[in-house]
Scaffold this active site. Structure first.
Site, PDB file in Angstrom:
ATOM      1  N   HIS A  17      35.697 -18.350   3.111  1.00  0.00           N
ATOM      2  CA  HIS A  17      35.410 -19.873   3.278  1.00  0.00           C
ATOM      3  C   HIS A  17      34.625 -20.378   4.510  1.00  0.00           C
ATOM      4  CE1 HIS A  17      37.550 -23.898   2.621  1.00  0.00           C
ATOM      5  NE2 HIS A  17      36.296 -24.130   3.000  1.00  0.00           N
ATOM      6  N   HIS A  19      31.059 -22.805   4.854  1.00  0.00           N
ATOM      7  CA  HIS A  19      29.959 -23.529   4.284  1.00  0.00           C
ATOM      8  C   HIS A  19      28.592 -23.098   5.178  1.00  0.00           C
ATOM      9  CE1 HIS A  19      32.428 -25.990   1.856  1.00  0.00           C
ATOM     10  NE2 HIS A  19      33.389 -25.666   2.746  1.00  0.00           N
ATOM     11  N   HIS A 197      38.034 -26.485  -3.483  1.00  0.00           N
ATOM     12  CA  HIS A 197      38.796 -27.155  -2.429  1.00  0.00           C
ATOM     13  C   HIS A 197      39.850 -27.962  -2.897  1.00  0.00           C
ATOM     14  CE1 HIS A 197      35.403 -25.891   0.211  1.00  0.00           C
ATOM     15  NE2 HIS A 197      35.817 -26.498   1.311  1.00  0.00           N
ATOM     16  N   GLU A 200      43.389 -30.005   0.729  1.00  0.00           N
ATOM     17  CA  GLU A 200      42.948 -30.327   2.280  1.00  0.00           C
ATOM     18  C   GLU A 200      43.448 -31.560   2.676  1.00  0.00           C
ATOM     19  OE1 GLU A 200      38.677 -30.356   2.836  1.00  0.00           O
ATOM     20  OE2 GLU A 200      38.791 -30.006   4.905  1.00  0.00           O
ATOM     21  N   ASP A 278      35.241 -22.211   7.935  1.00  0.00           N
ATOM     22  CA  ASP A 278      34.831 -23.567   7.336  1.00  0.00           C
ATOM     23  C   ASP A 278      33.465 -23.974   7.663  1.00  0.00           C
ATOM     24  OD1 ASP A 278      35.020 -25.605   5.424  1.00  0.00           O
ATOM     25  OD2 ASP A 278      36.748 -26.478   6.373  1.00  0.00           O
ATOM     26  N   ASP A 279      33.344 -24.462   8.816  1.00  0.00           N
ATOM     27  CA  ASP A 279      32.067 -25.107   9.385  1.00  0.00           C
ATOM     28  C   ASP A 279      32.096 -24.946  10.831  1.00  0.00           C
ATOM     29  OD1 ASP A 279      31.068 -26.567   7.042  1.00  0.00           O
ATOM     30  OD2 ASP A 279      33.174 -27.452   7.147  1.00  0.00           O
TER      31      ASP A 279
HETATM   32  N1  ADE Z   1      32.045 -29.386   3.013  1.00  0.00           N
HETATM   33  C1  ADE Z   1      31.788 -28.569   4.240  1.00  0.00           C
HETATM   34  N2  ADE Z   1      32.916 -28.277   4.735  1.00  0.00           N
HETATM   35  C2  ADE Z   1      33.905 -29.020   3.968  1.00  0.00           C
HETATM   36  C3  ADE Z   1      35.280 -29.071   3.963  1.00  0.00           C
HETATM   37  N3  ADE Z   1      35.951 -28.644   4.910  1.00  0.00           N
HETATM   38  N4  ADE Z   1      35.913 -29.623   2.920  1.00  0.00           N
HETATM   39  C4  ADE Z   1      35.375 -30.247   1.984  1.00  0.00           C
HETATM   40  N5  ADE Z   1      33.921 -30.418   1.860  1.00  0.00           N
HETATM   41  C5  ADE Z   1      33.128 -29.565   2.822  1.00  0.00           C
HETATM   42 ZN    ZN Z   2      35.332 -25.854   3.028  1.00  0.00          ZN
END
Ligand code: ADE
Ligand code: ZN
Length: 336
Positions: A17, A19, A197, A200, A278-279
């Site tokens: 996971h 991005h 997703h 969340e 994630d990011d």
């Molecule tokens: N796009 C990038 N990060 C995300 C996240 N945590 N949840 C939904 N969309 C995303």
């Molecule tokens: Zn994500």
């Protein structure tokens, strides 16, 4: 020296996971803005980092879409991907299944082909240079329409040999999985895997929809599934992999603090939970940071950490023989 931290660093891990556009570090935003003559609303790298103070998912997404404006050329996408693979290699990540947001690029006039060529060139180079294997999952942006998702699936057709599956990302609340039922069915007909997703910020119902309507192979986040005991039982019975992102959850206020993060409860329920970034450029940590900070906050055991690493390969879309090889490597490292 902390033995558990040392084990975490040494264990082979997979990331399920991530991005890719969320691995765009402030320094690279600055460098690419200069290289491409793009105006950005920040005076310095420190200025960018200071802006990363989020109250929820949407706060983050607003800056995430601004950040990706600096990505213009095939080389930019190549550099971004290589930087992520290099950083992951340093954390002993051996396999990655990377999300990309094609609509975040085509919507600003960057060709689908430009994005794919830069990323796939880096994926091949990353495997040669670091031995990291990788797969691509293209996400539909759920704040956009079903018709736009279908258009994106159409654009992907010449590249299907390079795309493992489809995902569903962006603003969750108000955009339930049901909105994308038909495009996910079309993706399935093309032989693509499906992930989404859900849970969340959205309610357990969104997880039910992702399972029943999108027929997902893997659940991204899934935190709020814990509010529904029957749903937890179902996820355990189906051996559904959850791609959990602790530092993301902390920075987006999905949890109040890491001590109250549900990861340990997920493992105790028998859910196939994994740890992911994630990011990472936005949330302050790559793979080992996510493992170490969560292990410390929740008192994870050595067995928990080994289970998490094994789950990351079990939940991957690798062939079973490759999964078995990685699991054997984990056993070797754990008993060394
Ligand atoms: N796009 C990038 N990060 C995300 C996240 N945590 N949840 C939904 N969309 C995303
Ligand atoms: Zn994500």
């Amino acid at each position: 020296m902390n033995d558990l931290h040392d084990l975490i660093r040494r264990l082979p891990k997979a990331e399920l996971h991530l991005h890719l556009e969320g691995s765009l570090e402030p320094e690279m935003i600055f460098d690419l803005a200069r290289r491409n003559n793009i105006d950005i609303p920040y005076a310095s790298v420190e200025d960018i980092r200071a802006a990363y103070d989020f109250s929820n998912l949407q706060d983050f997404l607003d800056l995430y879409y601004i950040g990706m404006n600096v990505l213009q050329t095939e080389d930019d996408l190549y550099d971004l991907t290589m930087a992520y693979l290099r950083r992951s290699n340093a954390d002993n990540v051996r396999h990655v299944e990377v999300f990309i947001d094609p609509q975040g690029h085509t919507g600003r006039g960057i060709a689908f082909e430009t994005v794919m060529n830069g990323i796939t060139r880096a994926m091949a180079e990353g495997e040669k240079e670091f031995g990291i294997t990788s797969k691509l999952i293209m996400c539909f942006l759920r704040h956009l329409s079903e018709a736009e998702a279908f258009e994106t699936l159409e654009q992907a057709k010449p590249f299907l040999h390079q795309i493992e599956g489809v995902g569903l990302a962006s603003s969750e609340l108000g955009h339930p999985p049901s909105k994308f039922q038909r495009v996910f069915a079309a993706a399935a007909d093309l032989g693509l895997k499906r992930v989404a997703h859900a849970g969340e910020e959205g309610p357990p119902d969104y997880v039910h929809e992702a399972l029943d309507l999108l027929k997902i192979d893997r659940l991204d986040h899934g935190n709020r599934a814990l509010e529904d005991a029957a749903l937890v039982d179902r996820l355990v019975a189906e051996q559904m992999t959850l791609t959990v992102c602790p530092l993301s959850n902390l920075r987006l206020c999905v949890v109040d603090n890491l001590e109250s993060h549900p990861l340990k409860r997920m493992l105790d329920h028998g859910l196939r939970a994994t740890v992911n970034t994630d990011d990472p450029a936005y949330f302050g940590g790559y793979m080992n940071d996510n493992y170490i900070r969560t292990a410390d906050a929740l008192g994870l055991t050595r067995e928990d950490v080994i289970t998490l690493a094994k789950n990351s390969f079990r939940g991957s879309f690798l062939p079973q023989a490759d999964i078995d090889r990685h699991l054997a490597e984990i056993d070797a490292v754990a008993s060394a």
